[in-house]
Write an enzyme that holds these catalytic residues in place. Structure first.
Site, mmCIF file in Angstrom:
data_model
loop_
_atom_site.group_PDB
_atom_site.id
_atom_site.type_symbol
_atom_site.label_atom_id
_atom_site.label_comp_id
_atom_site.label_asym_id
_atom_site.label_seq_id
_atom_site.Cartn_x
_atom_site.Cartn_y
_atom_site.Cartn_z
ATOM 1 C CB ALA A 8 33.452 48.638 40.776
ATOM 2 N N GLY B 42 39.706 47.501 45.020
ATOM 3 C CA GLY B 42 40.114 47.049 43.820
ATOM 4 C C GLY B 42 38.865 45.827 43.189
ATOM 5 C CB THR B 43 36.784 45.605 40.815
ATOM 6 O OG1 THR B 43 37.582 46.359 39.766
ATOM 7 C CG2 THR B 43 36.054 46.374 41.388
ATOM 8 C CB THR B 44 36.981 42.218 37.759
ATOM 9 O OG1 THR B 44 35.747 42.691 38.234
ATOM 10 C CG2 THR B 44 36.608 40.832 37.420
ATOM 11 C CB ALA C 43 38.979 41.159 44.229
#
Lengths: 281, 250
Positions: A225, A50-52, A96
């Site tokens: 991403a 998972g990102t931001t 994240a």
């Protein structure tokens, strides 16, 4: 678990007084259920990532927002994953990193806070919650070193100080209080730049939500991403406010409005830049 | 060398039961009443910190009479049991029946194997989506379990107060009506011909499992809200309904 119930009565671990922590109880009674206590993997694992996540303070609380993308290598593993959760009534946690571990950690953290609340009959202080989360992240260090890091962003309304506060973490469990705004994850560099320009003291809740949405759009613009708002499928970022009246998820209508406003503004700016140009780019 | 006295098992159990019963009867009663939107718990307890009624899980509550340290220990064990189950499986899979069984085994084992029985009596209640789904389990010091319907009174004078409550309780009462009956029963005279007491809201510990709440159904009713609910009784139920009223506690 079955054999410890053999005598019929609840095992001693259940009736031992003293601890209000569910994690400590698990560590003593069922350590295999703790995320950090599994046999470590030898090879590198491919798992969704998972990102931001962004968070910012406003007058009377905080906003936390996360995009909806999870990636696995260069592939999009999920376009509608949720990475911002209520930790309890007065705090939010966004994560994240390795998605599977992150979701498990959030579940355990939510339970840890609720468990304390039920046993003690009162809420943990915001600092207490932030420290508990740090301890849990520290327990995950072994997995983090193998590439399964989890990096949370924690924020909430401090009922004693009557203000919103934000905490960031590193993989070793270091806990840092952030002022005004912060972002974590692969798109955080771009999100932070955006927040730095757009955040100002004295924002109200709606304006703060708008700033958060814009920061995520900026992150998605430059980071592959991070997923941008998906107006075709109607997938918007998860945005939540935490104020004196508790955790509140922002409705999709308001987010759609914010996204449309940012897009209109940028479209107009783009056209103004190239008055003769067509519509591409 | 002296020989230990022989005590028959019947006598041993009877002595223990008498001992436990005496301890329990010393405490003030707890009343559990089912109403249209949930289950209400009430007891006379001036302390704001030492509770006799508590939350166990999303839709499960716990009420106890007897020795504080003993039922507090069981309460914490129940919270751990429920949280562990919910964490291992899912929140949906935590049920009052399983918890009541675990408590029953514990109480029963302590009663027969340890030198002193636990001087406690418990209620484990779970609120359903519909009144028909409500479950109220009453557990005795010796581990016996009863599946109760509608209402329960525990503690000193439980039988007599239970009789009084039975005369006035009916299915589908509103929260105001149910609390009115519960508080009347708690304040009933201890002897024949005694005077009925009206217990002040500040002296009461009251909580509900409200079935209309989305996740955590347990709410304590305190302060002005409780005073309103109790004060509103003679003139009939106040407008807005009980669920709206409990919402204001948050």
């Amino acid at each position: 678990m079955a054999d410890t119930f053999a005598s019929g009565r609840l095992p001693h671990a259940f009736t031992t007084p003293g601890s209000s922590s569910f994690v400590e109880f698990l560590a003593g009674y069922a350590p295999h259920l703790l995320p950090g206590n599994r046999p470590s993997v030898v090879a590198e694992v491919q798992a969704p990532h998972g990102t931001t996540i962004v968070a910012l303070a406003f007058d009377g609380g905080i906003v936390m927002a996360g995009d909806r993308r999870a990636t696995m290598g260069s592939m999009i593993a999920s376009r509608d994953i949720e990475k911002v959760f209520p930790a309890d009534e007065y705090s939010a946690v966004g994560i994240a990193g390795s998605a599977g571990l992150a979701v498990e950690l959030v579940r355990l953290f939510q339970l840890e806070l609720e468990h304390y609340e039920k046993i003690e009959g009162s809420l943990l202080s915001l600092d207490g919650k932030a420290n508990r989360l740090a301890t849990m992240i520290r327990g995950n260090l072994g997995l983090a070193l193998q590439g399964l890091a989890v990096v949370p962003l924690f924020g909430g309304f401090d009922l004693d100080r009557r203000t919103g506060r934000i905490f960031s973490y590193d993989v070793t469990g270091g806990r840092y209080e952030e002022h005004d705004h912060h972002a974590v994850g692969s798109g955080s560099v771009f999100a932070r730049g955006s927040l730095k320009k757009r955040w100002r003291p004295g924002l109200d809740a709606d304006a703060a939500v708008h700033v958060a949405v814009e920061a995520l759009i900026d992150a998605a613009d430059d980071d592959s991403a991070t997923g941008g708002p998906d107006s075709i499928r109607g997938i918007w970022p998860v945005v939540a406010t935490v104020t004196e009246s508790g955790y509140l998820r922002v409705a999709d209508d308001q987010l759609a409005g914010s996204v449309a406003a940012v897009e209109d503004e940028r479209r107009a700016a783009h056209r103004a830049q190239r008055p003769t140009g067509g519509d591409a780019r | 060398m002296s020989m230990p006295f022989y005590v028959s098992p019947e006598q041993l159990m009877k002595d223990r039961a008498d001992y436990a019963r005496k301890g329990i009867a010393r405490g003030r009663s707890v009343v559990v009443v089912q109403y249209d939107d949930g289950i209400a718990f009430a007891t006379e307890n001036p302390s704001r910190a030492l509770h006799k009624i508590s939350e166990i899980y999303d839709r499960i509550a716990f009420a106890a009479v007897g020795k504080y340290n003993e039922f507090e220990n069981l309460r914490v064990a129940g919270v751990r049991y429920a949280d562990l189950r919910g964490y291992s499986y899912d929140r949906e899979d935590v049920a009052a029946r399983a918890l009541a069984n675990a408590y029953a085994q514990t109480l029963g084992t302590v009663f027969t194997t340890e030198s002193k029985p636990l001087e406690v009596e418990l209620v484990v209640a779970e609120v359903g989506r519909e009144p028909a789904g409500d479950q109220i389990y009453r557990l005795q010091y010796d581990g016996s379990v009863a599946d109760e319907h509608g209402y329960v009174v525990m503690g000193g004078q439980a039988e007599r107060l239970g009789g009084l409550l039975g005369e006035r309780w009916r299915p589908g009462m509103t929260l105001t009506e149910a609390l009115d009956v519960a508080v009347d029963v708690l304040g009933a005279p201890t002897d024949e011909g005694g005077e009925q007491r009206r217990i002040d809201a500040a002296q009461l510990e009251v909580a509900v499992l409200d079935r209309t709440r989305p996740r955590r159904a347990f709410r304590r009713l305190t302060g002005a809200l409780l005073a309103d609910l109790l004060g509103g009784a003679p003139g009939g139920a106040p407008k807005g309904g009980p669920s709206g009223a409990t919402d204001r506690t948050t």
